[in-house]
Design an enzyme around this catalytic site. Structure first.
Site, mmCIF file in Angstrom:
data_model
loop_
_atom_site.group_PDB
_atom_site.id
_atom_site.type_symbol
_atom_site.label_atom_id
_atom_site.label_comp_id
_atom_site.label_asym_id
_atom_site.label_seq_id
_atom_site.Cartn_x
_atom_site.Cartn_y
_atom_site.Cartn_z
ATOM 1 C CG ASP A 251 -1.783 1.059 1.482
ATOM 2 O OD1 ASP A 251 -1.792 2.370 0.561
ATOM 3 O OD2 ASP A 251 -2.443 1.128 2.352
ATOM 4 C CE1 TYR B 73 -5.511 11.077 -11.184
ATOM 5 C CE2 TYR B 73 -5.737 12.643 -13.085
ATOM 6 C CZ TYR B 73 -5.250 11.424 -12.458
ATOM 7 O OH TYR B 73 -4.502 10.794 -13.513
ATOM 8 C CE LYS C 134 -1.956 11.203 -10.867
ATOM 9 N NZ LYS C 134 -0.897 10.028 -10.531
#
Length: 267
Positions: free
Chosen positions: A64, A172, A176
């Site tokens: 993980d 998101y 990024k």
């Protein structure tokens, strides 16, 4: 004929599917032994078989990437198994808090929520995997490279969304964009150890992460409209970019983000 990664050891997070799996196959074909760090070994079976078929060794480590302990254990197991780490592709990532890589489209939910209504736990989950997880993986693997004293190459999978704001995708996009800056900072901090750090910002690629949009003709059409080449990319095309960045072909390149996205930033 020797490949460009002959005798090297590559660690690939998210290596059981999508871009990570394509990198594992390509790197093995170029002569590297592969450490596949992912959540579920059963999902990595085909990739392990492909590495074996290329005549290279594959090791799977359940990881993980949002867990520091898991990253440290993964790096230690890679060193115990192969004795060295030459390159890393940090490809593990999620599209949204409820995303399940490799699941059916309805399990890979990327419905998107505006910042004003997104639950804090969802925001934190995406950043934990996509940004903190990349940092933890980079740190654990870079420590092994520093210990080995032979330098190395790190490639982080960001996204074209690092430079394009998307409604309902703040978590998101921000994660990024963070990977992009993390890559630059680490490139500066690790250059003295002979470790190069670069990133890739793919456009729309045919992977489990785009399965939801591809399952809807309107969604697929929208992705193609945003892409001047009018097609989706293939995972193998991103793997080729990653191969360039970990090989000696890019020996004078560090701290950069390459955008294989079908010309998305041209117009």
């Amino acid at each position: 004929m020797q490949g460009r990664l002959s005798g090297q050891v590559a660690v690939i997070t998210g290596g059981a599917s999508g871009i990570g799996a394509a990198c594992a196959r390509r790197f093995a074909a170029e002569g590297a032994d592969i450490v596949i760090a992912d959540l579920d070994r059963s999902r990595a079976a085909d990739v392990i078989d492909a590495v074996d078929a290329a005549g290279r060794r594959a090791a799977f480590v359940a990881t993980d990437t949002s867990s520091e302990a898991d990253n440290l254990a993964m790096a230690a197991e890679a060193m115990a198994t192969f004795g060295r780490i030459d390159c890393l592709v940090a490809a593990a990532g999620i599209a949204s808090a409820d995303y399940v890589s490799g699941g059916e489209p309805e399990q890979g939910g990327a419905a998107g929520r505006p910042v004003m209504s997104q639950p804090l736990a969802d925001w934190e989950r995406v950043l934990a995997v996509n940004l903190t997880g990349v940092m933890l993986t980079n740190r654990a693997i870079a420590a092994c490279m520093m210990q080995g004293g032979n330098g190395g190459a790190i490639v982080n999978i960001a996204s074209s969304a690092a430079a394009i704001p998307l409604r309902g995708g703040a978590d998101y996009c921000v994660s990024k964009a963070g990977v992009w800056m993390l890559t630059k900072v680490l490139a500066l901090e690790l250059v003295g150890h002979g470790i190069r750090v670069n990133a890739i910002g793919p456009g729309f690629i045919e992977t489990p992460m785009t399965a939801v949009m591809r399952s809807d003709p309107a969604g697929e059409a929208a992705m193609k409209r945003m892409t001047p080449m009018r097609r989706l990319g293939q995972p193998e095309e991103i793997a080729s970019t990653a191969l360039f960045l970990v090989s000696e072909d890019s020996s004078y390149l560090t701290g950069q983000l390459l955008f294989p996205n079908g010309g998305m930033f041209v117009g």
